[in-house]
Write a protein that holds these residues in place. Structure first.
Motif, PDB file in Angstrom:
ATOM      1  N   UNK A 216     -49.737 -24.716  -0.007  1.00 23.91           N
ATOM      2  CA  UNK A 216     -48.582 -23.540  -0.020  1.00 23.91           C
ATOM      3  C   UNK A 216     -49.191 -22.098   0.472  1.00 23.91           C
ATOM      4  N   UNK A 217     -50.481 -22.032  -0.178  1.00 27.18           N
ATOM      5  CA  UNK A 217     -51.173 -20.569   0.128  1.00 27.18           C
ATOM      6  C   UNK A 217     -51.667 -20.543   1.740  1.00 27.18           C
ATOM      7  N   UNK A 218     -51.898 -21.565   2.413  1.00 25.69           N
ATOM      8  CA  UNK A 218     -52.240 -21.777   4.000  1.00 25.69           C
ATOM      9  C   UNK A 218     -50.808 -21.469   4.606  1.00 25.69           C
ATOM     10  N   UNK A 219     -49.985 -22.258   4.235  1.00 24.77           N
ATOM     11  CA  UNK A 219     -48.434 -21.834   5.032  1.00 24.77           C
ATOM     12  C   UNK A 219     -48.129 -20.303   4.841  1.00 24.77           C
ATOM     13  N   UNK A 220     -48.057 -19.885   3.582  1.00 22.38           N
ATOM     14  CA  UNK A 220     -47.778 -18.409   3.348  1.00 22.38           C
ATOM     15  C   UNK A 220     -48.775 -17.545   4.352  1.00 22.38           C
ATOM     16  N   UNK A 221     -50.214 -17.660   4.419  1.00 23.48           N
ATOM     17  CA  UNK A 221     -51.029 -16.846   5.378  1.00 23.48           C
ATOM     18  C   UNK A 221     -50.540 -17.192   6.723  1.00 23.48           C
ATOM     19  N   UNK A 222     -50.097 -18.378   7.076  1.00 25.72           N
ATOM     20  CA  UNK A 222     -49.622 -18.472   8.637  1.00 25.72           C
ATOM     21  C   UNK A 222     -48.524 -17.775   8.798  1.00 25.72           C
ATOM     22  N   UNK A 223     -47.443 -17.680   7.723  1.00 21.96           N
ATOM     23  CA  UNK A 223     -46.130 -16.928   8.000  1.00 21.96           C
ATOM     24  C   UNK A 223     -46.808 -15.497   8.097  1.00 21.96           C
ATOM     25  N   UNK A 224     -47.291 -14.854   7.050  1.00 17.92           N
ATOM     26  CA  UNK A 224     -47.885 -13.667   7.088  1.00 17.92           C
ATOM     27  C   UNK A 224     -48.389 -13.154   8.541  1.00 17.92           C
ATOM     28  N   UNK A 225     -49.172 -13.998   8.832  1.00 17.47           N
ATOM     29  CA  UNK A 225     -49.826 -13.619  10.334  1.00 17.47           C
ATOM     30  C   UNK A 225     -48.774 -13.708  11.571  1.00 17.47           C
ATOM     31  N   UNK A 226     -47.969 -14.648  11.515  1.00 17.19           N
ATOM     32  CA  UNK A 226     -46.715 -14.681  12.632  1.00 17.19           C
ATOM     33  C   UNK A 226     -45.942 -13.624  12.437  1.00 17.19           C
ATOM     34  N   UNK A 227     -45.469 -13.231  11.284  1.00 12.31           N
ATOM     35  CA  UNK A 227     -44.462 -12.212  11.309  1.00 12.31           C
ATOM     36  C   UNK A 227     -45.154 -11.037  11.444  1.00 12.31           C
ATOM     37  N   UNK A 228     -46.117 -10.578  10.603  1.00 12.32           N
ATOM     38  CA  UNK A 228     -46.591  -9.343  10.926  1.00 12.32           C
ATOM     39  C   UNK A 228     -47.410  -8.994  12.320  1.00 12.32           C
ATOM     40  N   UNK A 229     -47.693 -10.225  12.891  1.00 14.73           N
ATOM     41  CA  UNK A 229     -48.167 -10.023  14.246  1.00 14.73           C
ATOM     42  C   UNK A 229     -47.115  -9.815  15.287  1.00 14.73           C
ATOM     43  N   UNK A 230     -45.874 -10.322  15.146  1.00 16.34           N
ATOM     44  CA  UNK A 230     -44.845  -9.923  15.874  1.00 16.34           C
ATOM     45  C   UNK A 230     -44.465  -8.481  15.678  1.00 16.34           C
ATOM     46  N   UNK A 231     -44.877  -7.761  14.918  1.00 13.83           N
ATOM     47  CA  UNK A 231     -44.828  -6.385  14.927  1.00 13.83           C
ATOM     48  C   UNK A 231     -46.052  -5.525  15.356  1.00 13.83           C
ATOM     49  N   UNK A 232     -46.800  -6.133  15.936  1.00  9.75           N
ATOM     50  CA  UNK A 232     -48.173  -5.771  16.450  1.00  9.75           C
ATOM     51  C   UNK A 232     -49.262  -5.412  15.246  1.00  9.75           C
ATOM     52  N   UNK A 233     -49.099  -5.905  14.289  1.00  6.74           N
ATOM     53  CA  UNK A 233     -50.251  -5.759  13.010  1.00  6.74           C
ATOM     54  C   UNK A 233     -51.219  -6.936  13.442  1.00  6.74           C
ATOM     55  N   UNK A 234     -52.371  -6.551  13.548  1.00  8.52           N
ATOM     56  CA  UNK A 234     -53.623  -7.371  13.415  1.00  8.52           C
ATOM     57  C   UNK A 234     -53.997  -7.573  11.987  1.00  8.52           C
ATOM     58  N   UNK A 235     -54.649  -8.883  11.733  1.00  7.06           N
ATOM     59  CA  UNK A 235     -54.888  -9.210  10.453  1.00  7.06           C
ATOM     60  C   UNK A 235     -56.033  -8.636   9.864  1.00  7.06           C
ATOM     61  N   UNK A 236     -56.855  -7.587  10.429  1.00 12.63           N
ATOM     62  CA  UNK A 236     -58.137  -6.944   9.807  1.00 12.63           C
ATOM     63  C   UNK A 236     -57.524  -5.722   9.629  1.00 12.63           C
ATOM     64  N   UNK A 237     -56.306  -4.997   9.294  1.00  8.26           N
ATOM     65  CA  UNK A 237     -55.935  -3.724   9.238  1.00  8.26           C
ATOM     66  C   UNK A 237     -55.191  -3.651   8.017  1.00  8.26           C
ATOM     67  N   UNK A 238     -55.030  -2.423   7.641  1.00  9.87           N
ATOM     68  CA  UNK A 238     -54.433  -1.586   6.498  1.00  9.87           C
ATOM     69  C   UNK A 238     -52.839  -2.178   6.730  1.00  9.87           C
ATOM     70  N   UNK A 239     -52.190  -2.186   7.926  1.00  9.49           N
ATOM     71  CA  UNK A 239     -50.865  -2.101   8.093  1.00  9.49           C
ATOM     72  C   UNK A 239     -50.664  -3.623   7.948  1.00  9.49           C
TER      73      UNK A 239
END
Length: 140
Positions: free
Chosen positions: A90-113
């Motif tokens: 579940x933690x892995x799936x949530x992290x993947x979803x976060x990366x996909x959704x936030x990445x669609x808005x142009x936010x990289x995983x290593x930023x405060x945004x």
């Protein structure tokens, strides 16, 4: 043959053979031995062995023991491991979803945004979970 019948037989034998002491003593010994054997067999109740159990009952008991052992193994050994694996998945799936959704808005995983976006997604997931629980309880 009952106890009283043995005594009657002994008394009758003694009357018949009273003149012949050899026969009387032999009959007395045989009757006493028979009486003692019968008394011993009635004093001790028969003990049950595994051979006395019917085969279907023995098979059912064995099956029940195997099922109980499997259930205990699942409960105490495999259960916690499966729960831990499900939580990690579940933690892995949530992290993947976060990366996909936030990445669609142009936010990289290593930023405060990205961290802020991930936090907002966690709030959205919690609200959805609350709605699901309320609907299951019949409140909604």
């Amino acid at each position: 043959m009952g106890f009283s019948n043995l005594f009657h037989v002994a008394a009758a034998a003694q009357r018949v053979f009273s003149r012949q002491s050899f026969f009387a003593s032999t009959i007395n010994i045989l009757i006493k031995e028979d009486f003692m054997t019968e008394a011993r067999s009635k004093a001790r109740p028969p003990q049950r062995t595994a051979d006395d159990l019917p085969r279907p009952a023995l098979a059912a008991a064995l099956l029940l023991a195997v099922v109980a052992a499997f259930g205990l193994h699942t409960l105490f050994v495999a259960g916690p491991a499966m729960r831990e694996a499900a939580e990690a998945e579940l933690a892995r799936v949530i992290a993947d979803e976060d990366r996909d959704v936030c990445g669609q808005f142009g936010m990289r995983p290593d930023t405060a945004q990205f961290v802020a976006c991930s936090s907002e997604l966690a709030i959205v997931r919690q609200k959805q979970s609350d709605r699901d629980h309320a609907a299951a309880a019949g409140i909604l």
